[in-house]
Design an enzyme around this catalytic site. Structure first.
Site, PDB file in Angstrom:
ATOM      1  CG  LEU A  35     128.044   8.226 -33.730  1.00 54.14           C
ATOM      2  CD1 LEU A  35     128.804   7.147 -32.969  1.00 54.14           C
ATOM      3  CD2 LEU A  35     128.953   8.829 -34.774  1.00 54.14           C
ATOM      4  NE  ARG A  60     124.637  15.526 -32.064  1.00 53.73           N
ATOM      5  CZ  ARG A  60     125.455  14.817 -31.262  1.00 53.73           C
ATOM      6  NH1 ARG A  60     125.030  13.699 -30.714  1.00 53.73           N
ATOM      7  NH2 ARG A  60     126.676  15.240 -31.020  1.00 53.73           N
ATOM      8  NE  ARG A 118     126.311  15.254 -25.720  1.00 54.08           N
ATOM      9  CZ  ARG A 118     126.753  14.627 -26.792  1.00 54.08           C
ATOM     10  NH1 ARG A 118     126.682  15.210 -27.970  1.00 54.08           N
ATOM     11  NH2 ARG A 118     127.244  13.411 -26.697  1.00 54.08           N
TER      12      ARG A 118
END
Lengths: 256, 671
Positions: free
Chosen positions: B470, B464, B338
């Site tokens: 999750l 991350r 990301r």
């Protein structure tokens, strides 16, 4: 993206000080609303204006503002979540309204959803129905069987998922002339009845959840289907039929 | 003993967790009933922790500011959850998940914690399936997987684009079972406003009933903070409107160190902002990068024509498009992590290639995927000579089955049909890797006070990977905290119920009431949102995707000014009694105004680029990696844990040195 010019609106909003007070509709004007803004962003503009005038802003529930948390709950122009389909209030955009329009905004109306203040209602009755049986009794252990040990047909898994997408917003109750919660309860009952993990408690679950639903003061279903139309997640009326079948079967065949 | 003892167990990394579980103290079942645990937050971490602790026998009190535990913002996670199951037989393993997570985090996380996370990942999927979570399945009835950024295997389990919702409803159902049994007392529409310490230990909280306005005292033998991340310090983020740092910040001010506050994830695929009215940004799941190709035009004339509405993206031929991720990172292409994808989008937009009115948007195009899937489905359905229209129809069907809800969400917001024209996306603040410092047991630097999920700092380092939030939330709540907390609580079996009519509770309650009264009585001229927006602007411009020394120093100065003005001129209508959303917001923004300064201070201290933290002073100057982020392991291989000293700007830095024994430190390369 819309290039329409900004809009001016007249709002008729339910104001109620607290649970005990009686409320009334109050008129407000908002100007300069972008058609690309969401309905709740329009409410933000209204509240900014009220605060700057030294008045109390309108209380309304909202959180994720992307249609999944189920918190937002406005009854707009006589429709739960307003005129658009398959959306929550936070996903409703002002391009669905016309410049100069009068917009009526009310809270969810149901005996089992008492108003807390203005447009906020108490939906804890939904939680209590889930607490009565909306679960599978498995403890956290790290020793449950491997996730792939029991194959589940794609058809059943997908059907269970369709039912499980319910966000618990309560639009089904708000829109129902009987304030029935059967679409909400039916969705949960259906999800577990389709999965092998849900079989052991299948009968108890539907009996307990329906019992709690009745205790909370929700009405019965008379098959008008309004709930399905207003449901932002497209939960099908079929879930109510499944719940009724499950309930009947369980009532007749329960062991004790 | 140093206060920053991470308490990492001895032994080889593969045996640490097992040995630790075997060696820590446990509380006997009869005594667990006599022990109270408070859990603040009911998302994946808090909900799963509350349920598991109650199942074990502890008396749990759970708190949520929303009207139901089911509404915590974990619910909005779309794409999926990682687990090293190797169901796809593509060479996945616990080690590979561990390796990918440490590498993806740019070598700024704690090896032992990450290994444990990978180790329990498989159990999470087993547990969730047992709870009735309807994960996506293949026709044979087995679980389906998809790929996410930064990895080369398919290990992501999903439930359409609503994985977070389904996992949260699983944890919520486990909580409901315990609430029904009276083992969890649920306090919805309650906000924690302080932690109460007695003899140095966390012994309870002060909470406000958000409906009545009443200030309440709740005592416990341990307090777990699982209140999520603090991305809303940027005002605009993909977080829920109510997401806040308050619970975490209150424990920080009472002695819990705050670690790596500057590590923020700016998610590459969000719907771009459209104007000043905007209150939040909406994420488009990273899973879309499995099938979507990211591009901008490769000449500025086309960009200009698009912005003027004279040209549509579909009319731009292939040779005039710059698929910049595929160009720069051929090995990972559109599936780079990301942080890399976000910076690449910013780079193109800063160079003038942004494709909307604000100049801050790039295309995410599904045309190739629609063509590819359409041809495949035509063959499968026995149509060996499909027309172009048929291919399109088939392809759109497949895409709809995979991402239907996301496409619908996009269309509702932007008013364009993403099946027919490419989506526009731009990076937005999404997740905070930084958070409360915790040791291996997830205990903060306050004895008896724990932090779990996004609220802690431990597993994701400086960046991350997708579908790992999750995993971490549920790992902490189902499989880590319920064990490690016993080690502490074993010493509490003789303590007995903790009274709340003590000077410590008196003092904490008074402090909370005084602050609320102060906010109400300022009676200034500007709304809470006014200050929040100003703070957000400074954060985004100076402490956002790219940071430098002078910008950070300016940010610190400006944030201090905004904070001072806030406390003189904010207008909070109404009273402290009854429901008052503006008062709730005011308290949260007051905390963001302090956190923001610490955030910038941390970014200033870390003069290296790592993961989501990009310092313009620290880039590769030549070679194959020219222009890419440059990490500085020699000087910055540490966790920055900040101690509150009474003023955010004068916070004291403690360093926890990071050791890498099982993974070799390398420059991350996705080329």
């Amino acid at each position: 993206m819309s290039t329409n010019k900004d809009m001016n609106l007249i709002l008729k909003i339910w104001r109620q000080k607290d649970q005990k007070s009686s409320g009334k509709m109050v008129d407000y004007k908002v100007n300069g609303i972008s058609p690309d803004s969401s309905f709740l962003e329009m409410m933000d503009v209204l509240n900014e204006g009220l605060i700057s005038k030294g008045e109390e802003p309108v209380e309304f529930d909202h959180d994720c503002r992307e249609g999944i948390c189920g918190m937002c709950s406005l009854y707009i122009n006589g429709e739960a979540h307003g005129p658009d389909r398959a959306v929550t209030t936070c996903q409703l955009h002002m391009r669905k309204f016309k410049d100069g329009e009068t917009v009526t905004i009310e809270p969810w109306r149901a005996k089992a959803f008492p108003v807390l203040k203005d447009l906020k209602v108490d939906r804890s009755s939904f939680d209590r129905i889930q607490q009565a049986g909306g679960f599978i009794s498995v403890n956290t252990s790290g020793n449950t069987q491997d996730a792939n040990a029991t194959p589940i047909s794609k058809y059943n898994a997908d059907k269970a998922m369709d039912a499980a997408t319910c966000i618990g917003c309560g639009a089904c109750v708000a829109t129902c002339k009987n304030a029935s919660a059967m679409l909400f309860v039916g969705a949960k009952v259906t999800q577990y009845s389709l999965l092998p993990q849900g079989q052991v408690e299948r009968k108890e679950r539907v009996l307990n959840m329906v019992k709690q639903m009745d205790l909370e003061g929700f009405g019965n279903c008379t098959n008008t289907g309004a709930c399905e139309v207003e449901c932002p997640k497209g939960i099908s009326l079929e879930n109510i039929a499944i719940m009724n079948r499950e309930y009947l079967k369980a009532s007749i065949t329960k062991e004790d | 003993m140093s206060v920053l003892d991470a308490k990492i167990p001895e032994g080889p990394i593969k045996e640490k967790w097992t040995n630790h579980k075997n060696n820590i103290n446990v509380v006997n079942p009869a005594n667990k009933r006599l022990i109270d645990v408070i859990v603040v937050g009911t998302g994946l971490a808090g909900g799963s922790a509350a349920a598991s602790l109650a199942e074990m026998g502890y008396s749990v009190k759970a708190f949520a500011y929303q009207d139901s535990p089911r509404r915590a913002h974990s619910i909005a996670a779309q794409g999926g959850i990682n687990a090293a199951k190797n169901y796809q037989n593509d060479g996945d393993s616990i080690y590979r998940l561990f390796y990918d997570t440490v590498k993806g985090g740019d070598y700024r996380s704690r090896e032992a914690n990450v290994y444990r996370l990978a180790e329990v990942s498989g159990n999470i999927i087993d547990q969730c399936v047992a709870q009735g979570v309807p994960f996506a399945r293949e026709y044979g009835g087995l679980l389906d997987n998809r790929s996410f950024g930064g990895v080369l295997v398919s290990r992501t389990f999903y439930a359409k684009g609503q994985t977070g919702q389904q996992l949260l409803l699983g944890a919520y159902s486990a909580m409901n079972r315990q609430i029904g049994k009276g083992k969890i007392q649920m306090f919805s529409r309650h906000e924690m406003l302080d932690v109460v310490k007695v003899d140095g230990k966390a012994r309870g909280i002060i909470a406000r009933d958000l409906v009545t306005g009443k200030i309440e005292r709740h005592s416990a033998h341990a307090v777990v903070i699982a209140s999520g991340g603090y991305g809303n310090v940027f005002f605009l983020s993909t977080n829920a409107m109510g997401s806040n740092v308050t619970a975490a910040w209150k424990i920080h001010k009472k002695g819990a160190y705050f670690a790596n506050p500057c590590y923020t994830q700016i998610h590459p695929t969000c719907i771009p902002r459209s104007g000043d009215h905007q209150s939040k940004l909406t994420l488009m799941s990273e899973s879309l990068r499995n099938d979507g190709r990211i591009w901008v035009p490769n000449n500025l004339d086309d960009v200009k024509a698009i912005r003027e509405g004279k040209l549509t993206p579909t009319a731009i031929p292939e040779e005039s498009r710059d698929y910049y991720l595929e160009r720069r990172y051929p090995a990972f292409g559109n599936l780079v992590p990301r942080d890399v994808a976000s910076r690449a989008a910013k780079e193109r937009c800063d160079a003038g290639f942004g494709v909307n009115g604000t100049g801050e948007a790039v295309y995410l195009d599904f045309k190739s995927a629609i063509q590819r899937y359409g041809k495949e489905k035509a063959l499968v359905t026995g149509n060996h000579n499909p027309t172009d229209t048929e291919v399109l129809e088939y392809g759109e069907e497949v895409i709809k089955a995979k991402y239907g809800n996301l496409f619908q969400m996009y269309e509702k917001i932007v008013d364009q049909n993403p099946y027919k024209t490419p989506m526009m996306i731009y990076p937005a603040v999404h997740y905070t890797m930084g958070g409360i410092w915790v040791d291996y047991n997830l205990m903060t630097s306050i004895p008896g006070c724990y932090a779990a999920g996004e609220a802690n700092f431990s597993e994701h380092g400086a960046n991350r990977l997708g579908a790992s939030a999750l995993m971490q939330g549920l790992a902490d709540g189902y499989f880590v905290l319920p064990y490690t907390i016993g080690d502490y609580l074993a010493d509490e079996i003789r303590t007995g119920p903790i009274p709340t009519d003590t000077p410590e509770f008196d003092a904490a309650e008074k402090e909370v009431s005084d602050t609320l009264n102060k906010l109400i009585n300022i009676k200034g001229t500007k709304s809470v949102d006014h200050f929040h927006k100003r703070l957000g602007k400074v954060m985004w411009n100076n402490v956002g995707m790219a940071r430098n020394e002078s910008g950070l120093k300016e940010a610190i100065k400006t944030i201090r000014e905004i904070r001072e003005e806030f406390w003189k001129d904010v207008r909070v209508p109404g009273t402290t009694q009854g429901l008052n959303t503006e008062l709730e917001k005011a308290g949260r923004v007051a905390d963001f105004l302090e956190l923001g300064e610490l955030f910038a201070l941390d970014a200033l201290d870390r003069n290296e680029s790592c993961g989501g933290h990009f310092r313009e002073e620290s880039v590769e100057l030549d070679g194959e990696q020219k222009g890419e982020a440059k990490r500085d392991d020699k000087n910055y291989k540490y966790v920055a844990a900040w101690e509150w000293t009474g003023d955010a700007g004068k916070s004291k830095l403690h360093k926890e040195k990071l050791e890498f024994n099982d993974i070799e430190l390398k420059q991350r390369s996705y080329k």
